[in-house]
Design an enzyme around this catalytic site. Structure first.
Site, PDB file in Angstrom:
ATOM      1  N   HIS A   5      50.470 -16.811  29.100  1.00 38.17           N
ATOM      2  CA  HIS A   5      49.426 -17.808  29.401  1.00 38.17           C
ATOM      3  C   HIS A   5      48.114 -17.113  29.786  1.00 38.17           C
ATOM      4  CE1 HIS A   5      53.019 -20.480  30.678  1.00 38.17           C
ATOM      5  NE2 HIS A   5      52.503 -21.048  29.601  1.00 38.17           N
TER       6      HIS A   5
ATOM      7  N   LYS B 265      61.581 -31.602  31.048  1.00 38.52           N
ATOM      8  CA  LYS B 265      61.986 -30.400  31.771  1.00 38.52           C
ATOM      9  C   LYS B 265      62.114 -30.720  33.246  1.00 38.52           C
ATOM     10  CE  LYS B 265      58.927 -27.523  28.998  1.00 38.52           C
ATOM     11  NZ  LYS B 265      57.600 -26.924  29.055  1.00 38.52           N
TER      12      LYS B 265
ATOM     13  N   ARG C 254      52.934 -18.902  19.511  1.00 41.16           N
ATOM     14  CA  ARG C 254      53.630 -17.608  19.553  1.00 41.16           C
ATOM     15  C   ARG C 254      54.378 -17.326  18.273  1.00 41.16           C
ATOM     16  NH1 ARG C 254      56.642 -19.418  24.869  1.00 41.16           N
ATOM     17  NH2 ARG C 254      56.760 -21.136  23.394  1.00 41.16           N
TER      18      ARG C 254
ATOM     19  N   SER D 188      57.771 -19.624  29.832  1.00 43.86           N
ATOM     20  CA  SER D 188      58.106 -19.974  31.222  1.00 43.86           C
ATOM     21  C   SER D 188      59.590 -20.266  31.353  1.00 43.86           C
ATOM     22  CB  SER D 188      57.317 -21.206  31.665  1.00 43.86           C
ATOM     23  OG  SER D 188      55.957 -20.933  31.690  1.00 43.86           O
TER      24      SER D 188
END
Ligand code: PNS
Length: 167
Positions: free
Chosen positions: A22, A48, A97, A135
């Site tokens: 990040h 989440k 990514r 994360s």
């Protein structure tokens, strides 16, 4: 002399917690924007269970970017497009990514554009050494006792250890 208005970009996410990936994207975003608002979502489209509360996540990001005057950190609730328009940011930055990120990111970018046609999403690619960090993996590895120090800043590492009850 004609001065154009400063470009304000929004970098939204869950940041649970903020990782080196990040940080990489935020610093790259400053190459195209004059001011970057890191927008920390109370809730994510992905279902989440957050490890860190919203105030912890915001506080950690502020520590990470301390001294960086062009970065501001704000929490937001509700629709991203509404928050973006309320702060005058029609440019949204997201990190990409791998190909596996693409489908979700494309859907969000297109939905956001439908909801607010002024909004443009700019995808930025992290450096290769940050391209596998997420994360969720950081949370999992840390929870299982692994060393995540290469993937997060010191402030985040300390907070993770405190949260997981490790000295
Ligand atoms: O880091 P994440 O969890 O991938 O970030 C996802 C986030 C927070 C950017 C996304 O879930 C979001 O924008 N949430 C706010 C609610 C919203 O606007 N939902 C519609 C998205 S098209």
């Amino acid at each position: 002399m004609i001065r154009s208005a400063p470009t304000v970009a929004l970098y939204p996410g869950s940041f649970d917690p903020i990782t080196c990936g990040h940080e990489d994207i935020a610093r790259r975003a400053l190459r195209v924007a004059d001011h970057l608002i890191v927008a920390v979502a109370h809730t994510s489209t992905h279902d989440k269970h957050a490890l860190f509360g919203i105030d912890e996540r915001v506080g950690l990001i502020r520590q990470v970017f301390e001294g960086e005057e062009r970065i501001e950190v704000r929490a937001f609730q509700g629709l991203l497009v509404e928050f973006a328009s309320s702060v005058g940011a029609s440019l949204v930055v997201r990190g990409l990514r791998a190909v596996s990120d693409f489908e979700y990111e494309l859907q969000m970018a297109q939905m956001n554009h439908e909801l607010w046609p002024e909004m443009e999403t700019l995808f930025l690619v992290p450096g290769a050494r940050n391209s596998f960090i997420s994360s969720s993996l950081v949370r999992e590895v840390a929870t299982l006792g692994g060393d995540v120090s290469p993937f997060v800043s010191t402030a985040v590492l300390e907070c993770l250890h405190a949260k997981l009850g490790r000295g």
